[in-house]
Design a protein around this motif. Sequence first.
Motif, mmCIF file in Angstrom:
data_model
loop_
_atom_site.group_PDB
_atom_site.id
_atom_site.type_symbol
_atom_site.label_atom_id
_atom_site.label_comp_id
_atom_site.label_asym_id
_atom_site.label_seq_id
_atom_site.Cartn_x
_atom_site.Cartn_y
_atom_site.Cartn_z
ATOM 1 N N GLU A 275 50.194 48.228 27.444
ATOM 2 C CA GLU A 275 49.533 47.548 26.320
ATOM 3 C C GLU A 275 49.340 46.063 26.612
ATOM 4 O O GLU A 275 48.296 45.482 26.303
ATOM 5 C CB GLU A 275 50.355 47.731 25.047
ATOM 6 C CG GLU A 275 49.590 47.447 23.766
ATOM 7 C CD GLU A 275 48.556 48.516 23.455
ATOM 8 O OE1 GLU A 275 47.356 48.153 23.370
ATOM 9 O OE2 GLU A 275 48.928 49.688 23.313
ATOM 10 N N ASP A 276 50.345 45.447 27.238
ATOM 11 C CA ASP A 276 50.262 44.013 27.531
ATOM 12 C C ASP A 276 49.178 43.699 28.560
ATOM 13 O O ASP A 276 48.694 42.567 28.634
ATOM 14 C CB ASP A 276 51.610 43.505 28.051
ATOM 15 C CG ASP A 276 52.710 43.609 27.002
ATOM 16 O OD1 ASP A 276 52.376 43.609 25.800
ATOM 17 O OD2 ASP A 276 53.891 43.693 27.384
ATOM 18 N N GLN A 277 48.820 44.684 29.380
ATOM 19 C CA GLN A 277 47.846 44.439 30.447
ATOM 20 C C GLN A 277 46.403 44.693 30.020
ATOM 21 O O GLN A 277 45.468 44.315 30.735
ATOM 22 C CB GLN A 277 48.163 45.329 31.653
ATOM 23 C CG GLN A 277 49.543 45.089 32.252
ATOM 24 C CD GLN A 277 49.813 46.027 33.411
ATOM 25 O OE1 GLN A 277 49.138 45.979 34.439
ATOM 26 N NE2 GLN A 277 50.803 46.897 33.253
ATOM 27 N N ILE A 278 46.211 45.324 28.855
ATOM 28 C CA ILE A 278 44.857 45.676 28.444
ATOM 29 C C ILE A 278 44.031 44.435 28.136
ATOM 30 O O ILE A 278 42.830 44.383 28.428
ATOM 31 C CB ILE A 278 44.898 46.646 27.244
ATOM 32 C CG1 ILE A 278 45.478 47.992 27.693
ATOM 33 C CG2 ILE A 278 43.512 46.839 26.648
ATOM 34 C CD1 ILE A 278 45.611 49.006 26.592
ATOM 35 N N GLU A 279 44.664 43.398 27.570
ATOM 36 C CA GLU A 279 43.917 42.174 27.258
ATOM 37 C C GLU A 279 43.324 41.560 28.520
ATOM 38 O O GLU A 279 42.183 41.096 28.528
ATOM 39 C CB GLU A 279 44.825 41.159 26.560
ATOM 40 C CG GLU A 279 44.080 39.895 26.150
ATOM 41 C CD GLU A 279 44.957 38.927 25.387
ATOM 42 O OE1 GLU A 279 44.482 37.817 25.104
ATOM 43 O OE2 GLU A 279 46.118 39.277 25.076
ATOM 44 N N GLU A 280 44.089 41.566 29.622
ATOM 45 C CA GLU A 280 43.567 41.034 30.881
ATOM 46 C C GLU A 280 42.354 41.815 31.349
ATOM 47 O O GLU A 280 41.448 41.275 31.980
ATOM 48 C CB GLU A 280 44.648 41.089 31.967
ATOM 49 C CG GLU A 280 44.165 40.594 33.335
ATOM 50 C CD GLU A 280 45.130 40.920 34.458
ATOM 51 O OE1 GLU A 280 44.680 41.432 35.493
ATOM 52 O OE2 GLU A 280 46.339 40.667 34.285
ATOM 53 N N ALA A 281 42.317 43.105 31.002
ATOM 54 C CA ALA A 281 41.223 43.958 31.457
ATOM 55 C C ALA A 281 39.924 43.693 30.712
ATOM 56 O O ALA A 281 38.884 44.233 31.088
ATOM 57 C CB ALA A 281 41.613 45.427 31.300
ATOM 58 N N THR A 282 39.962 42.884 29.653
ATOM 59 C CA THR A 282 38.744 42.604 28.892
ATOM 60 C C THR A 282 38.413 41.118 28.812
ATOM 61 O O THR A 282 37.339 40.755 28.352
ATOM 62 C CB THR A 282 38.869 43.153 27.457
ATOM 63 O OG1 THR A 282 40.034 42.603 26.833
ATOM 64 C CG2 THR A 282 38.972 44.668 27.463
ATOM 65 N N THR A 283 39.324 40.250 29.258
ATOM 66 C CA THR A 283 39.048 38.823 29.182
ATOM 67 C C THR A 283 38.101 38.393 30.293
ATOM 68 O O THR A 283 38.057 39.005 31.368
ATOM 69 C CB THR A 283 40.355 38.010 29.262
ATOM 70 O OG1 THR A 283 40.069 36.633 29.025
ATOM 71 C CG2 THR A 283 40.991 38.150 30.638
ATOM 72 N N ARG A 284 37.342 37.338 30.044
ATOM 73 C CA ARG A 284 36.358 36.863 31.025
ATOM 74 C C ARG A 284 37.030 36.190 32.213
ATOM 75 O O ARG A 284 36.554 36.284 33.341
ATOM 76 C CB ARG A 284 35.404 35.890 30.331
ATOM 77 C CG ARG A 284 34.314 35.307 31.212
ATOM 78 C CD ARG A 284 33.289 34.550 30.377
ATOM 79 N NE ARG A 284 32.324 33.863 31.210
ATOM 80 C CZ ARG A 284 32.350 32.565 31.476
ATOM 81 N NH1 ARG A 284 33.310 31.801 30.956
ATOM 82 N NH2 ARG A 284 31.434 32.015 32.253
ATOM 83 N N ARG A 285 38.133 35.509 31.994
ATOM 84 C CA ARG A 285 38.829 34.776 33.052
ATOM 85 C C ARG A 285 40.113 35.512 33.431
ATOM 86 O O ARG A 285 40.923 35.835 32.568
ATOM 87 C CB ARG A 285 39.146 33.349 32.604
ATOM 88 C CG ARG A 285 37.893 32.514 32.340
ATOM 89 C CD ARG A 285 38.227 31.104 31.871
ATOM 90 N NE ARG A 285 37.017 30.340 31.636
ATOM 91 C CZ ARG A 285 36.369 29.638 32.565
ATOM 92 N NH1 ARG A 285 36.852 29.587 33.803
ATOM 93 N NH2 ARG A 285 35.269 28.981 32.274
ATOM 94 N N VAL A 286 40.284 35.746 34.726
ATOM 95 C CA VAL A 286 41.458 36.457 35.231
ATOM 96 C C VAL A 286 42.198 35.536 36.194
ATOM 97 O O VAL A 286 41.681 35.207 37.269
ATOM 98 C CB VAL A 286 41.053 37.752 35.960
ATOM 99 C CG1 VAL A 286 42.291 38.473 36.481
ATOM 100 C CG2 VAL A 286 40.245 38.655 35.041
ATOM 101 N N PRO A 287 43.412 35.075 35.854
ATOM 102 C CA PRO A 287 44.159 34.196 36.763
ATOM 103 C C PRO A 287 44.604 34.940 38.012
ATOM 104 O O PRO A 287 44.917 36.134 37.968
ATOM 105 C CB PRO A 287 45.356 33.752 35.915
ATOM 106 C CG PRO A 287 45.506 34.806 34.866
ATOM 107 C CD PRO A 287 44.133 35.328 34.593
ATOM 108 N N LEU A 288 44.644 34.217 39.135
ATOM 109 C CA LEU A 288 45.076 34.784 40.407
ATOM 110 C C LEU A 288 46.490 34.333 40.729
ATOM 111 O O LEU A 288 46.855 33.178 40.471
ATOM 112 C CB LEU A 288 44.142 34.344 41.539
ATOM 113 C CG LEU A 288 42.686 34.796 41.443
ATOM 114 C CD1 LEU A 288 41.858 34.121 42.536
ATOM 115 C CD2 LEU A 288 42.584 36.306 41.561
ATOM 116 N N THR A 289 47.278 35.220 41.293
ATOM 117 C CA THR A 289 48.613 34.860 41.748
ATOM 118 C C THR A 289 48.513 33.775 42.814
ATOM 119 O O THR A 289 47.744 33.904 43.767
ATOM 120 C CB THR A 289 49.330 36.087 42.335
ATOM 121 O OG1 THR A 289 49.378 37.113 41.350
ATOM 122 C CG2 THR A 289 50.741 35.737 42.769
ATOM 123 N N GLY A 290 49.249 32.688 42.650
ATOM 124 C CA GLY A 290 49.198 31.599 43.615
ATOM 125 C C GLY A 290 48.157 30.547 43.305
ATOM 126 O O GLY A 290 47.970 29.604 44.073
#
Length: 487
Positions: A275-290
């Motif tokens: 559930e916590d990851q679904i928001e990332e799947a629809t947001t326009r900006r996705v942060p990258l590790t590092g």
Amino acid sequence: MSPSPNLEPTGNRMKLDTLIEVSPAETRVALVDEEGVLHRLDVHRAGRPPLQGAILRGRVSRVEKSMKAAFLDLGALGEALLPRAHDGRGRPLTEGQWMVVQVSRDAQGGKGPAVTARPVLQDRYLSFMPFGLPNDMRVDFDRGLGKGRDLARVKRMAEAFDPGESGGWLFRPAAAALTQDRDMSVLTRCRDALLARWQAAQSANDGTAPKLLEEAPSYWEALVRDAPPTGRIATDDRLLHAKIKALAEERYPDLLDGLVFHNDRETLFDATAVEDQIEEATTRRVPLTGGGELVIDETEAMVVIDVNLADGALALQGGDAAVRLNVRAAEAAGRQIVLRNLAGLIVIDFVKMKQRSDGKRVIEALRRGLKGSGGPGGGMADVLGMTAAGLVEVTRQRSGPSLTEQLLGPVPGDRPLSIDSQACALLRRAIRQTGGGRPTVYGPKPLLDAIRTRFKEALAETETRLGQPLDLVEREGRAAEIVMEKR
């Protein structure tokens, strides 16, 4: 990922790949890896039966020579596009001609369904193409089998496989879970069942009107058929779990040890952190590790993915920082393409690198991201290479609406959840209300109207499960919520 302690396995596998969360208005299906990272999310709404995969008899209503395409009259289903104006054997079509077609894409975005004149009948281990394989071979192997031991083992089984007198056969990735000594009878039953399905469709192909020759598989049947050959299938719905178990016992023995029933008040997606990851799947900006981010924009013509980093940040890191950033971004972009079900032309704008040869590392990372995203979606993309300006073009076959089209409203950019998605979420939360009182939904009129009309059957099921009515109270200017009001 460590499975929830409330997951009760029916076998002894410890890996969980496919999660199915069922609620009155919708069913959500997630594919996760061993660390619990979400790689794919599909949403199946109540009242929207799938059409993709159905086999129909249709009449050619017109041939568009300029498009080299044809349109077919499918009766109550309306008109469908046939991208190539040829029948299954490659012969040109004429107006008024009757033919058998298969739906290759459901209607979406105001467009009718698309069909193909070369049906593919699928089961878990084999696909049958009545008009032959594109390469004219009798037997071939799915790209998902790779090039290692799995492919070698399946090729040995194929040597003992009788393809019959016509058509072409494709061994699917799940065939790698079978063994020649124990499971050749499974392949034989699978072959015979596919041949019987095609014969039944052919026998029904008569009359003077469009007709359905074979229904599309239900969402859960297609899900089980296409489930990754390793990992488990978990659901929080007792009836669906029983259906999947019965299907596995009858036809899919490789799945039996990996069936899981989630029996807890905490939702399956909450228990597994999906559930916590679904928001990332629809947001326009996705942060990258590092450091850095992807900016994803979907337009009618194409999807554009931009790799961003704050000005001057690369100079401070020195060396091949741009290459390292692009490699991270490429793998993340591949995962996002599959997770969001992005399709058509996809253009990725990477940070400029000093050496053009470094582009090979970036392309390899992108292919890893696409391939490593599991399920049937990862292998449908073609990476076309990198230009001198750092642009990479990807083409990916469309297989239904993107995730943002399913979940979000029509506002460009970072969009809110659509009215339908909000309605489904409220009904999902409603069935888990506890304590005394009367369950009451407060929300704006358009949202409540959607629950009363488009989701009236789901509302009735919710009230049945609650054992009392669900009150809908209009309230503007505040976020919708559900509370237990005192009687």
